[in-house]
Enzyme design. Structure first.
Site, PDB file in Angstrom:
ATOM      1  N   GLY A  28       6.703  -0.610  -2.511  1.00 51.47           N
ATOM      2  CA  GLY A  28       6.174  -1.966  -2.513  1.00 51.47           C
ATOM      3  C   GLY A  28       4.805  -2.101  -3.136  1.00 51.47           C
ATOM      4  N   ASP A  29       4.314  -1.057  -3.780  1.00 53.87           N
ATOM      5  CA  ASP A  29       2.990  -1.198  -4.394  1.00 53.87           C
ATOM      6  C   ASP A  29       2.948  -0.433  -5.711  1.00 53.87           C
ATOM      7  OD1 ASP A  29       0.235  -1.932  -4.603  1.00 53.87           O
ATOM      8  OD2 ASP A  29       0.172  -2.121  -2.429  1.00 53.87           O
ATOM      9  N   ASP A  30       1.765  -0.079  -6.174  1.00 56.80           N
ATOM     10  CA  ASP A  30       1.669   0.542  -7.488  1.00 56.80           C
ATOM     11  C   ASP A  30       2.406   1.885  -7.541  1.00 56.80           C
ATOM     12  OD1 ASP A  30      -0.081  -1.524  -8.259  1.00 56.80           O
ATOM     13  OD2 ASP A  30      -1.818  -0.415  -7.514  1.00 56.80           O
ATOM     14  N   ASP A  34       1.690   3.007  -2.470  1.00 53.61           N
ATOM     15  CA  ASP A  34       1.585   3.474  -3.861  1.00 53.61           C
ATOM     16  C   ASP A  34       2.258   4.835  -4.031  1.00 53.61           C
ATOM     17  OD1 ASP A  34      -0.289   1.373  -3.725  1.00 53.61           O
ATOM     18  OD2 ASP A  34      -1.763   2.404  -4.974  1.00 53.61           O
ATOM     19  N   ASN A  53       0.786  -1.229   0.000  1.00 51.10           N
ATOM     20  CA  ASN A  53       0.000   0.000   0.000  1.00 51.10           C
ATOM     21  C   ASN A  53       0.822   1.285   0.000  1.00 51.10           C
ATOM     22  OD1 ASN A  53      -1.872  -1.985   2.151  1.00 51.10           O
ATOM     23  ND2 ASN A  53      -2.690  -1.375   0.178  1.00 51.10           N
TER      24      ASN A  53
END
Ligand code: NAG
Ligand code: NAG
Ligand code: NAG
Ligand code: NAG
Ligand code: NAG
Ligand code: NAG
Ligand code: NAG
Ligand code: NAG
Ligand code: NAG
Ligand code: NAG
Ligand code: NAG
Length: 438
Positions: free
Chosen positions: A236-238, A216, A214
């Site tokens: 670690g996310d988008d 992002d 999360n």
């Protein structure tokens, strides 16, 4: 340093050293300059005072100079009209998890939370030549929410809300607590030259997700006409995600280190909502792993199963809408597990009761074009559906709403030499320029 020399540092700038709510704000016509109180004291009241004095008149200017760090100990909404906010220093968010979980602003989407909202029109937020910005103090949130996805109350540090004609540029966001930036209900927004880095240094974080879910870079939601240019993202996310009603978005020159890449979605999570993602250009983006996180995918599209199962944030489905008119070009992949995919069977409640609803989604994907795409893919661990997902391109569309007009041109993605299976997988997809199931 003696008292007199401390005074001489401050007095030429006209600051008062008396304590009090506005003692560290110098107001000079339309120019307001804020100095931090120090000692962990909350600088939000002074920042809000400066915004009130200088933020709502054309030509007004608020400065938070470097090298200072400003404490954000409470949520704040800064409303800017025709003004310039210079953050050459850094906003540092407090570590009071109880406060933030209970008091962050709520977003009408997946029960998300935010800490700093900017509303208004015709404003500029500029981090200056050395990129000032935000330190979200994210480490404690990564450890607190370890391994959990979408844990309630983790606030985003920068929420552009109800804004029109705004430019945000030269901004660094280090250790964001959650998504770094959310652009919501806004139009004609330009976000240029951003650096986002979420790195987990907790020595206990040894699983392959490194507990930085999360984090992002930027999500757009209910927003039109947004330009996202010259970004570096590590986390670690988008890096970038287009959430429901993202239209006329232009993304160019983004370097991504780690995470799942650039997401169209998730979409169709709420049965009573219609989600449109239309007229999107993604250009000149490179994807590679970071030192602590694999690059799980590159460009991907995800819509929920066609029935409503479980509740948001991690359950849902049965929503409607479409993604249409997307151009993806000039892309480089280095060691990306699943470079390009469409998944129309999304749910985060991983069990057999979900997979039986694959092929039920009526959410549509139409007119997606991919051009000049090079690099290499890797094997991916088999997912919960049992599918072998070592593919360069995987286009699994729903039987209930086949994908239409998927066009590929000059796409060359190498897979590991030992791999002898198909590199392209399609189901219910009308594809040009690639041979399906080959
Ligand atoms: C405000 O700051 C700008 C930039 O430094 C300067 O050009 C302008 O004269 C200042 N205005 C006032 C009233 O001090
Ligand atoms: C939120 O507030 C309640 C009391 O209002 C408190 O018991 C709780 O510990 C707080 N923090 C969290 C994380 O819920
Ligand atoms: C944003 O706009 C909506 C709709 O006009 C309004 O209800 C809401 O109060 C606004 N929020 C802020 C923080 O201005
Ligand atoms: C992100 O931060 C980590 C830790 O400081 C650093 O090792 C890494 O190089 C940074 N990434 C980028 C792209 O600057
Ligand atoms: C692309 O973005 C990087 C990182 O922000 C920047 O250094 C570079 O100058 C940008 N390229 C162009 C052509 O603007
Ligand atoms: C394209 O991306 C590369 C590498 O990320 C960067 O150096 C270059 O400046 C970008 N070009 C443009 C036109 O944005
Ligand atoms: C998206 O926009 C359409 C058309 O304006 C509207 O009907 C729909 O309710 C919006 N959906 C969301 C999630 O805001
Ligand atoms: C598709 O979107 C681009 C902008 O990304 C726009 O220029 C073009 O006109 C759109 N095409 C259609 C058919 O809507
Ligand atoms: C997409 O672009 C086309 C062509 O410019 C335009 O007619 C259409 O209204 C755009 N769609 C949205 C949702 O803005
Ligand atoms: C799937 O549904 C069945 C029937 O409702 C139920 O017995 C079972 O526990 C469910 N499985 C899971 C993993 O939720
Ligand atoms: C996936 O493909 C690899 C390489 O061919 C193979 O070793 C592996 O057994 C396959 N896994 C499944 C579940 O088919």
């Amino acid at each position: 340093m003696g008292l007199l020399s401390i005074l001489s540092l401050f007095l030429p700038f006209g600051f008062s050293i008396l304590s009090g709510s506005s003692s560290s704000v110098r107001v000079d016509g339309n120019n307001c300059t804020v100095r931090p109180l120090g000692h962990g004291h909350d600088d939000v009241p002074n920042i809000l005072y400066a915004v009130e004095k200088c933020g709502q008149t054309a030509g007004g200017r608020i400065s938070l100079p470097a090298p200072y760090t400003y404490r954000v100990n409470q949520r704040m909404t800064t409303h800017l009209e025709g003004s310039l906010l210079n953050i050459y220093g850094a906003l540092f968010f407090s570590d009071d998890i109880n406060y933030w979980v209970n008091n962050s602003y709520r977003v009408d989407f997946q029960q998300q939370s935010t800490a700093w909202r900017i509303t208004g029109h015709d404003y500029v937020v500029d981090g200056g030549p050395h990129r000032g910005g935000i330190d979200g103090n994210g480490q404690l949130w990564y450890t607190w929410a370890k391994g959990g996805s979408n844990v309630f109350g983790r606030p985003m540090p920068l929420h552009v809300l109800n804004s029109t004609r705004a430019v945000l540029r030269n901004i660094a966001i280090r250790q964001p607590q959650f998504w770094a930036v959310l652009v919501e209900s806004s139009s004609h927004i330009e976000l240029d030259n951003f650096y986002v880095n979420a790195t987990n240094s907790d020595p206990d974080a040894t699983d392959d997700t490194q507990w930085i879910q999360n984090t992002d870079g930027i999500d757009t939601y209910r927003s039109d006409n947004v330009r996202i240019t010259n970004w570096v993202y590590e986390g670690g996310d988008d890096a970038v995600a287009f959430k429901p009603n993202s239209t006329n978005i232009y993304v160019e020159n983004v370097t991504v280190y780690g995470g799942p890449g650039i997401a169209f979605g998730s979409l169709g999570q709420y049965p009573d909502r219609y989600d449109i993602v239309e007229n999107i250009t993604v250009k000149n983006v490179s994807f590679q792993p970071s030192f602590q996180r694999a690059m799980n995918s590159g460009i991907y599209f995800k819509s929920w199963i066609g029935v409503n199962y479980g509740v948001p944030p991690n359950g849902g489905g049965g929503g409607h809408g479409y993604v249409r008119n997307v151009t993806v070009e000039d892309i480089t992949f280095k060691d990306v597990q699943l470079p390009i995919y469409i998944d129309t069977c999304l749910s985060y409640l991983f069990n057999e009761n979900v997979t039986q609803f694959c092929d039920t989604s009526t959410y549509r994907f139409d007119d997606l074009r991919f051009r000049n795409i090079h690099g290499n893919g890797l094997a991916t661990p088999t997912d919960y559906t049992g599918r072998n997902i070592t593919f360069a391109v995987s286009l699994i569309c729903s039987e209930a709403a086949p994908c239409t007009r998927l066009a590929f041109e000059d796409v060359d993605i190498k897979l590991p030499e030992w791999y002898t299976g198909n590199s392209v997988l399609c189901e219910h997809a009308d594809v040009k320029g690639l041979t399906c199931n080959s």
